[in-house]
Design an enzyme around this catalytic site. Structure first.
Site, mmCIF file in Angstrom:
data_model
loop_
_atom_site.group_PDB
_atom_site.id
_atom_site.type_symbol
_atom_site.label_atom_id
_atom_site.label_comp_id
_atom_site.label_asym_id
_atom_site.label_seq_id
_atom_site.Cartn_x
_atom_site.Cartn_y
_atom_site.Cartn_z
ATOM 1 N N GLU A 1 -1.047 6.732 4.486
ATOM 2 C CA GLU A 1 -0.296 6.235 5.643
ATOM 3 C C GLU A 1 0.356 7.413 6.361
ATOM 4 O O GLU A 1 0.409 7.467 7.578
ATOM 5 C CB GLU A 1 0.765 5.243 5.178
ATOM 6 N N CYS B 1 11.292 0.433 9.857
ATOM 7 C CA CYS B 1 9.910 -0.065 10.004
ATOM 8 C C CYS B 1 9.867 -1.523 10.462
ATOM 9 O O CYS B 1 8.794 -2.065 10.718
ATOM 10 C CB CYS B 1 9.145 0.110 8.700
ATOM 11 N N HIS C 1 1.995 -1.383 13.769
ATOM 12 C CA HIS C 1 2.395 -2.605 13.071
ATOM 13 C C HIS C 1 3.912 -2.671 13.009
ATOM 14 O O HIS C 1 4.610 -1.719 13.338
ATOM 15 C CB HIS C 1 1.774 -2.673 11.670
ATOM 16 N N ASP D 1 -9.072 -0.027 14.195
ATOM 17 C CA ASP D 1 -8.764 1.176 14.966
ATOM 18 C C ASP D 1 -8.204 0.849 16.344
ATOM 19 O O ASP D 1 -8.766 0.043 17.085
ATOM 20 C CB ASP D 1 -10.018 2.040 15.097
ATOM 21 N N HIS D 2 -7.082 1.483 16.653
ATOM 22 C CA HIS D 2 -6.375 1.294 17.919
ATOM 23 C C HIS D 2 -5.999 -0.166 18.158
ATOM 24 O O HIS D 2 -6.118 -0.686 19.265
ATOM 25 C CB HIS D 2 -7.175 1.861 19.096
ATOM 26 N N HIS E 1 0.715 4.576 13.057
ATOM 27 C CA HIS E 1 0.280 5.545 12.058
ATOM 28 C C HIS E 1 -1.123 6.027 12.396
ATOM 29 O O HIS E 1 -1.921 5.296 12.970
ATOM 30 C CB HIS E 1 0.207 4.911 10.658
ATOM 31 N N HIS F 1 5.703 0.314 15.191
ATOM 32 C CA HIS F 1 5.516 1.756 15.108
ATOM 33 C C HIS F 1 4.068 1.999 14.699
ATOM 34 O O HIS F 1 3.375 1.087 14.254
ATOM 35 C CB HIS F 1 6.487 2.385 14.093
#
Length: 148
Positions: A137, A46, A27, A92-93, A54, A52
């Site tokens: 996170e 960020c 994100h 996810d992904h 997580h 970037h």
């Protein structure tokens, strides 16, 4: 035939079940309501235009009466399926900002990811069962949301 008696006070016992699931997503922290300069000041690194990522760890906790017949607050198999549908499939992904319509107008902070998960989990869980969403996170940054 054995006499199975159920303690009446047991019907009022409340239990908490937590299921942990991990997902990976990227994100960019960027508000459409702020200028580019304000975004850089507020979100720092960020706000990188390329985003970037997580490896999030989510804890979904439900709270309810322990059923006197089954001994469960809810079936963990059902909770696992709800988590798959609400968290894993849409998040996810994924690039949260580009792949999840909710975040087109909402900044994809971990707080807002927790709200997103909460709002969608309450749609599939039995009424008043969801207690808490906790998102790690990073090892040091954790967000808790209880629908308040």
């Amino acid at each position: 035939m054995a006499d199975v008696s159920v303690n009446d006070s047991a019907a009022e016992r409340v239990g908490y079940i937590t299921r942990v699931q991990s997902f990976s997503a990227c994100h960019r922290l960027h508000s459409i309501h702020l200028s580019d300069e304000e975004n850089k000041r507020v979100y720092g690194k960020c706000n990188n235009p390329n985003g970037h990522g997580h490896n999030y760890k989510v804890e979904v906790t439900v709270r309810g009466k322990i059923d006197r017949l089954t001994g469960m607050v809810m079936n963990l198999t059902d909770l696992k399926k709800y988590i798959e549908d609400v968290i894993m499939t849409p998040l996810d992904h994924k690039n949260l900002d580009k792949d999840v319509p909710y975040f087109a107008s909402v900044v994809s902070t971990t707080e807002n990811v927790a709200v997103y998960i909460w709002d969608n989990m309450v749609k599939v869980l039995p009424t008043n069962l969801l207690y808490e969403i906790k998102i790690h996170e990073t090892d040091k940054n954790i967000v808790v949301y209880r629908g308040e």
